[in-house]
Design a protein around this motif. Structure first.
Motif, mmCIF file in Angstrom:
data_model
loop_
_atom_site.group_PDB
_atom_site.id
_atom_site.type_symbol
_atom_site.label_atom_id
_atom_site.label_comp_id
_atom_site.label_asym_id
_atom_site.label_seq_id
_atom_site.Cartn_x
_atom_site.Cartn_y
_atom_site.Cartn_z
ATOM 1 N N CYS A 152 43.630 81.818 6.856
ATOM 2 C CA CYS A 152 43.772 81.583 5.418
ATOM 3 C C CYS A 152 43.748 82.955 4.751
ATOM 4 O O CYS A 152 42.965 83.816 5.140
ATOM 5 C CB CYS A 152 42.604 80.736 4.932
ATOM 6 N N PHE A 153 44.637 83.163 3.776
ATOM 7 C CA PHE A 153 44.592 84.425 3.047
ATOM 8 C C PHE A 153 44.829 84.174 1.571
ATOM 9 O O PHE A 153 45.381 83.153 1.171
ATOM 10 C CB PHE A 153 45.602 85.441 3.600
ATOM 11 N N ASP A 154 44.383 85.130 0.770
ATOM 12 C CA ASP A 154 44.527 85.027 -0.676
ATOM 13 C C ASP A 154 44.742 86.426 -1.223
ATOM 14 O O ASP A 154 44.180 87.391 -0.713
ATOM 15 C CB ASP A 154 43.256 84.416 -1.278
ATOM 16 N N THR A 155 45.565 86.532 -2.231
ATOM 17 C CA THR A 155 45.733 87.810 -2.908
ATOM 18 C C THR A 155 44.804 87.844 -4.106
ATOM 19 O O THR A 155 44.620 86.843 -4.795
ATOM 20 C CB THR A 155 47.181 88.010 -3.383
ATOM 21 N N GLU A 156 44.213 88.992 -4.333
ATOM 22 C CA GLU A 156 43.348 89.202 -5.490
ATOM 23 C C GLU A 156 44.111 90.089 -6.461
ATOM 24 O O GLU A 156 44.605 91.151 -6.073
ATOM 25 C CB GLU A 156 42.039 89.857 -5.069
ATOM 26 N N VAL A 172 52.020 86.340 -13.302
ATOM 27 C CA VAL A 172 52.709 87.030 -12.209
ATOM 28 C C VAL A 172 53.535 88.222 -12.684
ATOM 29 O O VAL A 172 53.812 89.134 -11.904
ATOM 30 C CB VAL A 172 53.607 86.060 -11.405
ATOM 31 N N LEU A 173 53.931 88.232 -13.944
ATOM 32 C CA LEU A 173 54.721 89.344 -14.458
ATOM 33 C C LEU A 173 53.853 90.542 -14.864
ATOM 34 O O LEU A 173 54.357 91.659 -15.011
ATOM 35 C CB LEU A 173 55.573 88.887 -15.648
ATOM 36 N N GLU A 174 52.555 90.313 -15.032
ATOM 37 C CA GLU A 174 51.667 91.396 -15.451
ATOM 38 C C GLU A 174 50.603 91.740 -14.414
ATOM 39 O O GLU A 174 49.945 92.771 -14.517
ATOM 40 C CB GLU A 174 50.979 91.022 -16.765
ATOM 41 N N ALA A 175 50.440 90.919 -13.421
ATOM 42 C CA ALA A 175 49.363 91.099 -12.446
ATOM 43 C C ALA A 175 49.601 92.313 -11.552
ATOM 44 O O ALA A 175 50.715 92.599 -11.142
ATOM 45 C CB ALA A 175 49.234 89.853 -11.582
#
Length: 87
Positions: free
Chosen positions: A57-61, A67-70
């Motif tokens: 399992c993976f997740d992005t922090e 999504v346009l500013e992250a």
């Protein structure tokens, strides 16, 4: 009516909050091992361990949910209950 039924002092019991709170999992009541992967050696070991797993399992922090500013801050990986790795 509030005084008669004593809602203010017993409202949490009345709506069942106190009984349910003990079932919530938190860091304090859940066994866990979270590892900061902050050296090249730890990264190499994590990659080797991840490659041995059937599923992971993976997740992005990120800095935002937009999504346009992250901006990417890091990655989290797990392959065993209660254990996770952060890069």
């Amino acid at each position: 009516m509030y005084i008669l039924l004593n809602f203010f002092s017993r409202r949490s019991n009345f709506i069942g909050i106190e009984k349910e709170e003990k079932y919530f999992k938190t860091l304090e009541n859940t066994e866990h091992n979270y590892v900061l992967v902050d050296t090249p050696e730890k990264r190499s070991q994590l990659v080797a361990d991840l490659l041995k797993q059937k599923t992971i399992c993976f997740d992005t922090e990120t800095t935002s949910l937009d999504v346009l500013e992250a901006e990417l801050v890091g990655f989290s990986f797990s392959y065993k209950k209660g254990e996770a790795f952060y890069i």
